[in-house]
Design an enzyme around this catalytic site. Structure first.
Site, PDB file in Angstrom:
ATOM      1  N   GLU A 134     -12.452  -9.589  -2.035  1.00 27.37           N
ATOM      2  CA  GLU A 134     -11.609  -9.970  -3.171  1.00 27.37           C
ATOM      3  C   GLU A 134     -10.666  -8.849  -3.611  1.00 27.37           C
ATOM      4  O   GLU A 134     -10.704  -8.396  -4.752  1.00 27.37           O
ATOM      5  CB  GLU A 134     -12.487 -10.447  -4.337  1.00 27.37           C
ATOM      6  CG  GLU A 134     -13.241 -11.697  -3.931  1.00 27.37           C
ATOM      7  CD  GLU A 134     -14.009 -12.385  -5.057  1.00 27.37           C
ATOM      8  OE1 GLU A 134     -13.990 -13.607  -5.120  1.00 27.37           O
ATOM      9  OE2 GLU A 134     -14.622 -11.675  -5.864  1.00 27.37           O
ATOM     10  N   GLU A 138     -19.040 -16.789   1.869  1.00 31.33           N
ATOM     11  CA  GLU A 138     -19.853 -17.195   0.719  1.00 31.33           C
ATOM     12  C   GLU A 138     -19.776 -18.708   0.620  1.00 31.33           C
ATOM     13  O   GLU A 138     -18.694 -19.292   0.751  1.00 31.33           O
ATOM     14  CB  GLU A 138     -19.328 -16.584  -0.586  1.00 31.33           C
ATOM     15  CG  GLU A 138     -19.453 -15.076  -0.628  1.00 31.33           C
ATOM     16  CD  GLU A 138     -18.835 -14.461  -1.892  1.00 31.33           C
ATOM     17  OE1 GLU A 138     -18.773 -15.129  -2.929  1.00 31.33           O
ATOM     18  OE2 GLU A 138     -18.409 -13.294  -1.798  1.00 31.33           O
TER      19      GLU A 138
HETATM   20  C1  GAL Z   1     -17.164 -14.679  -5.212  1.00 30.74           C
HETATM   21  C2  GAL Z   1     -17.372 -13.194  -5.147  1.00 30.74           C
HETATM   22  C3  GAL Z   1     -18.779 -12.798  -5.449  1.00 30.74           C
HETATM   23  C4  GAL Z   1     -19.273 -13.522  -6.670  1.00 30.74           C
HETATM   24  C5  GAL Z   1     -19.184 -14.978  -6.444  1.00 30.74           C
HETATM   25  C6  GAL Z   1     -19.576 -15.787  -7.646  1.00 30.74           C
HETATM   26  O1  GAL Z   1     -15.871 -14.969  -5.565  1.00 30.74           O
HETATM   27  O2  GAL Z   1     -17.013 -12.687  -3.899  1.00 30.74           O
HETATM   28  O3  GAL Z   1     -18.798 -11.418  -5.633  1.00 30.74           O
HETATM   29  O4  GAL Z   1     -18.452 -13.188  -7.745  1.00 30.74           O
HETATM   30  O5  GAL Z   1     -17.877 -15.343  -6.191  1.00 30.74           O
HETATM   31  O6  GAL Z   1     -20.854 -15.579  -8.051  1.00 30.74           O
HETATM   32 MG    MG Z   2     -15.206 -10.441  -7.423  1.00 36.87          MG
END
Ligand code: GAL
Ligand code: MG
Length: 973
Positions: free
Chosen positions: A432, A502
């Site tokens: 990010e 993710e």
């Molecule tokens: C993503 C990020 C993580 C965490 C997650 C939400 O955007 O990479 O670090 O923030 O979302 O829990």
């Molecule tokens: Mg972040």
């Protein structure tokens, strides 16, 4: 005189990533080192340049001072920076920890090179010895080493001071979504080498047995004497002939202390290769010899022979398109905040292994070095991620030349440290941070230095999953809707493996549709898996009385995810932070004490290595869903669950099956002729003790339905009387509150953040007002019609109570207004008298399940104490449901109680809490259990989805408007 390290104001200088820090390398110096961990003198200054006070307190190293009673507390923010200053600035008020201790340098180290290693410090580390400046370092999750040879005296004592500045230019690129802390988070060591030493060793071990070892030497004295050489062995077997150095710097034109390198190349015959299923390792030892043959330095590392490559749109490990069943892992601990021991990490990985995970993304920084040793040993594919996240100021920083060095520094140092780990299969440039030239520079460095592994970066992949020109070899989106992934894989335009960095956000009661994702992944070429967000709920153990973190002394103050009285799991805002992001920090598949949440059980089933493909006349077809091994490490038992309450078992013989193959085995049971519902389960356990599970540990329980339930026959009417009060509410000796309509659930985090709960509140579903309309009697049958009035609509609810043998039958219907087209549930809620503490049911279980998170809960006969049914999510919310329940009993110790039979498999929950009890509090420890049970029977229940961050559940799991019908019978036991 001002200290030169302070005078530089390095906390405001992004170009200054280090000063006099030694180059990163992969030589592990832990053994034989002097351990400097323990209690250090400590003081916390308000700013880096504030004068030292007279008085010292103490602080434990490694550890963060923010949980050690220093007055500076943890703060949780997701994206926003904790201070308003824009990059590269940091705030004037800048807590600075000064750590001091004496070091006694062993007399035997005379003549040797003496090195200080600080495992990790956040965010700027300044080092002094006896008041003299030594060096400085940034990069909070990697070690910094400094040469102290000229500053300390073997046999003498010196004062070592480590000054740690909390906020800096570097904080802007360490804006990850977790707690902000300050301190020294990994061990501090002092070690000695010969002046001429192994500066680095790089190992490439290939699937075909080829081994290449590149050794570099340096000499503080600057000369490589004649006759020195290197030898190596693998598991004790000498590798090749001893080799002399290629001298890089002829003595007359010496340009640096980098003196020479030597390469050993060999081929290991019949090599046992490494993969996450069978992580075969060899111990490589490299020795640097003096001319007389004595050993001057040793490098030891466990190596695994394996290949990683991308072919077309597939990521291959040893030529196999492996599925990535991953999770994102932070270095986290509920007592220490950040510091983890190797026992902690082993416990993390053992748990992941037992629940079918095979991959870890080190979100969002290089994890503790011990993690990679364990991943090599236990078998995990690792995406190693650099410590770069500039979330709040991503756009400015990605192309800011002042940060160029920091990007390359952080990525290259990670690669230099971790390059020899077979578990690391992909390098990640960070998280990010938008996408800019700084990323391309870092990617360029990696591609040149280590062409053996792909590079990924979500911010680059976002520019185009198939774009060949961006710095990501993998299409690694986060939270992409499944339909987008499918569309891409089917588009004919896919050029890179699609592995979500993710997905399936595990906040609260969540992870809906995980099984649907995996059904799609396993049936769609081009989809290869992903990393669940995330492993931990980052709840910090806190004293309720004064809000302070408990710290290291808190062991034993929690169990099974629940804190002892007087303690709670703190989340954002609980330390009095003015700015915070609340419970968004609790989004893991395990509780802060590592207790698995129900989704883990579903994951284990999704990852089942052996599965029932289908059942036919010839028998049952079993499939081996692994990539590399057979089924010989497993043993199994057949189980037949009959609706009548019987469970039969029979030994199962697992066929000899190679990866990816199937075989048919005979049906172990003959079905009874009673025509009742029947389920066949293969209970699979480990056949032997494994490094991650003792023999007999559950691995999976694939299940198939052999016979559906027959159409229910109408019960014989009569045999009792139904009593309702003047409002038409059922009066029953076992019920403390009569069954009424419920359309509401205590909002899950997904319901809240996804906006559903807001809509439901606006409709008034949390406060429906019941008004009886009519109570009619037709012989023994009583029909009650009531209206439930909300803010924007009215539901007409009808209950028909009919006496049946031993109890009564309830036929219900509810007609929802057209606009209420997506409600939490439609069903009945009632409460029992106290004392009915055991639930036994036939349905899915034993763990919690919901319509879109039910894959891992086999149908069968289950029993649990009522208190064990509820899942203690950090922020109380809908919890404890069981899917597909056909019938249940709630009984007291003397076996009295009630029995409920449902007309169809339904969502049921039995807890000690009303929805409003759960909605009224913010932390689990505030809940006061009721003496009786709150029972919910749902005609329809909305799926959980993952809308707190990512896609909501699918339309098929939502509760539609219109008329809903459901029936159940209630009998006394
Ligand atoms: C993503 C990020 C993580 C965490 C997650 C939400 O955007 O990479 O670090 O923030 O979302 O829990
Ligand atoms: Mg972040």
């Amino acid at each position: 005189m001002t200290d030169p390290l302070i005078a530089l104001r390095p906390w405001q200088a992004p170009e200054l990533t280090s000063w006099r820090r030694l180059p990163m390398n992969a030589v592990d110096r832990r053994s034989g080192a002097l351990d400097l961990d323990g209690d250090w003198r400590f003081q916390l200054l308000p700013t880096p340049d504030a004068p030292l006070a007279e008085a010292w307190s103490s602080s434990h190293v490694p550890g963060v001072w923010t949980v050690q009673g220093t007055g500076d507390l943890p703060q949780y923010l997701n994206i926003r920076m904790p201070f308003p200053d824009v990059p590269p600035h940091s705030p004037a008020a800048n807590p600075t920890g000064v750590y001091e201790r004496e070091i006694e340098v062993p007399a035997e180290w005379a003549g040797r090179r003496i090195v200080l290693q600080v495992g990790a410090a956040e965010s700027v580390l300044l080092v002094h010895v006896d008041g003299r400046p030594v060096g400085l370092s940034k990069d909070s999750h990697l070690a910094a080493e400094f040469d102290l040879t000229d500053l300390v005296r073997p046999g003498g004592r010196s004062v070592l001071r480590l000054t740690v500045v909390k906020w800096s230019d570097a904080s802007h690129i360490e804006d990850q979504d977790h707690w902000w802390h300050g301190g020294i988070t990994r061990s501090v060591l002092l070690y000695a080498t010969d002046p001429l030493h192994l500066a680095d060793v790089g190992v490439r071990a290939r699937f075909d047995g080829r081994l290449r070892v590149d050794c570099q030497v340096r000499d503080t004295g600057g000369a490589l004497p004649e006759g020195w050489y290197v030898s190596g062995d693998l598991d004790g077997r000498p590798l090749a002939q001893d080799r002399e150095f290629d001298r890089l710097n002829a003595e007359d034109e010496r340009v640096s202390d980098f003196l020479g390198e030597v390469r050993i190349e060999t081929v290991v015959p019949d090599v046992r290769t490494w993969n996450a299923e069978t992580p075969e390792l060899y111990t490589l030892t490299v020795r640097l010899h003096r001319a007389d043959g004595t050993v001057a330095d040793t490098f030891r590392h466990r190596v695994g022979f394996r290949d990683v490559e991308i072919v077309g749109r597939d990521l291959l490990v040893n030529g196999e398109r492996v599925y990535i069943r991953g999770v994102n892992r932070h270095d986290f601990h509920p007592l220490t905040g950040r510091t983890v021991t190797s026992e902690d990490m082993r416990a993390d990985l053992l748990l992941l292994k037992r629940f079918g995970f095979n991959a870890i993304r080190t979100a969002h920084y290089p994890n503790d070095p011990g993690l990679y040793d364990l991943a090599d040993e236990l078998g995990f594919y690792v995406v190693d991620e650099a410590d770069i996240e500039s979330h709040d100021h991503a756009h400015e920083i990605a192309d800011d030349p002042r940060y160029l060095g920091a990007f390359v520094d952080r990525v290259s140092r990670m690669v230099l440290r971790d390059k020899n780990h077979p578990s690391v299969i992909i390098w990640s440039l960070g998280n990010e941070s938008d996408y800019g030239a700084n990323h391309d520079a870092a990617a360029g460095w990696v591609r040149r230095h280590d062409p053996t592994r792909p590079v990924q970066y979500e911010g680059a992949a976002k520019r185009g999953w198939a774009d060949p020109d961006v710095a990501s070899d993998i299409a690694c989106p986060m939270y992409a809707p499944l339909e987008d992934c499918l569309a891409h894989a089917l588009s004919g335009k896919q050029t890179k493996p699609l592995i979500q960095c993710e997905y399936s956000h595990a906040m609260g009661n969540s992870n809906g549709t995980l099984a649907d994702h995996w059904a799609a992944i396993e049936s769609t070429p081009g989809l290869q898996g992903g990393f669940i967000w995330e492993f931990w709920d980052h709840g910090i153990l806190q004293h309720v009385s004064d809000g302070t973190p408990v710290g290291r002394a808190g062991a034993g103050r929690y169990a099974n995810g629940v804190t002892a009285p007087g303690y709670r799991w703190a989340y954002g805002g609980d330390f009095g932070e003015e700015h915070h992001d609340g419970v968004f920090i609790a989004d893991g598949v395990v509780f802060p004490d590592r207790t698995p949440k129900p989704v883990m059980f579903e994951h284990r089933e999704i990852a089942a290595p052996v599965r029932i493909e289908y059942v036919c006349h010839e028998g049952i077809e079993l499939g081996n869903h692994q990539h590399f091994r057979g089924l010989d490490w497993l043993s199994a038992t057949w189980e037949l669950s009959l609706a009548e309450g019987l469970t039969l078992t029979a030994p199962a013989e697992l066929p000899t099956l190679g990866p990816g193959s199937t075989a048919t085995v005979p049906m172990p049971f003959e079905l009874p002729d009673d025509g009742g519902e029947a389920w066949l389960t293969l209970r699979v356990t480990t056949a032997e003790d494994l490094p991650w599970a003792v023999r007999g540990s559950e691995v999976c329980a694939p299940q198939v339905r052999l016979r559906a339930a027959p159409t229910p026959t109408a019960p014989v009417v009569g045999g009792g009387a139904v009593r309702v009060d003047d409002d038409g509410l059922l009066v029953h000796p076992l019920l403390a509150a009569a069954p009424v309509l419920s359309l509401w659930r205590a909002p899950t985090d997904n319901d809240e953040l996804g906006g559903m709960a807001g809509r439901w509140r606006a409709w008034g579903l949390d406060a429906l007002v019941r008004t009886p309309v009519s109570v009619g009697r037709d012989g023994e049958r009583v029909t009650v019609v009531a209206e439930y009035v909300g803010a924007t609509g009215v539901v007409r609810h009808r209950q028909v109570f009919t006496p049946v043998a031993g109890g009564l039958r309830v036929d219900e219907s509810a007609e929802l207004p057209e606009e209420w087209d997506d409600v939490a549930r439609v069903g009945s809620v009632f409460e029992t008298v106290a004392g009915l503490d055991l639930l036994e049911w036939f349905g899915q279980g034993p763990w919690e399940s919901y319509p879109d998170r039910a894959g891992g809960a086999p149908v069968g006969h289950h029993a649990l104490p009522v208190d064990a049914l509820f899942t203690p999510y950090l922020r109380p919310q809908e919890s404890g449901g069981r899917h597909g329940v056909r019938r249940f009993t709630l009984s007291a110790a003397d076996a009295t109680g009630l029995a409920v039979e449902l007309d169809a498999p339904r969502q049921v929950s039995v807890t000690r809490f009303r929805a409003e009890d759960l909605t009224a509090v913010t932390h689990h420890d505030e809940l006061v259990p009721r003496a009786g049970c709150v029972v919910q029977l749902d005609a329809a229940h909305r799926g959980l989805g993952t809308a707190s961050c990512g896609p909501d559940t699918f339309a098929s799991y939502r509760v539609p408007t219109g008329v809903h019908h459901w029936s159940w019978t209630l009998r006394a036991l």
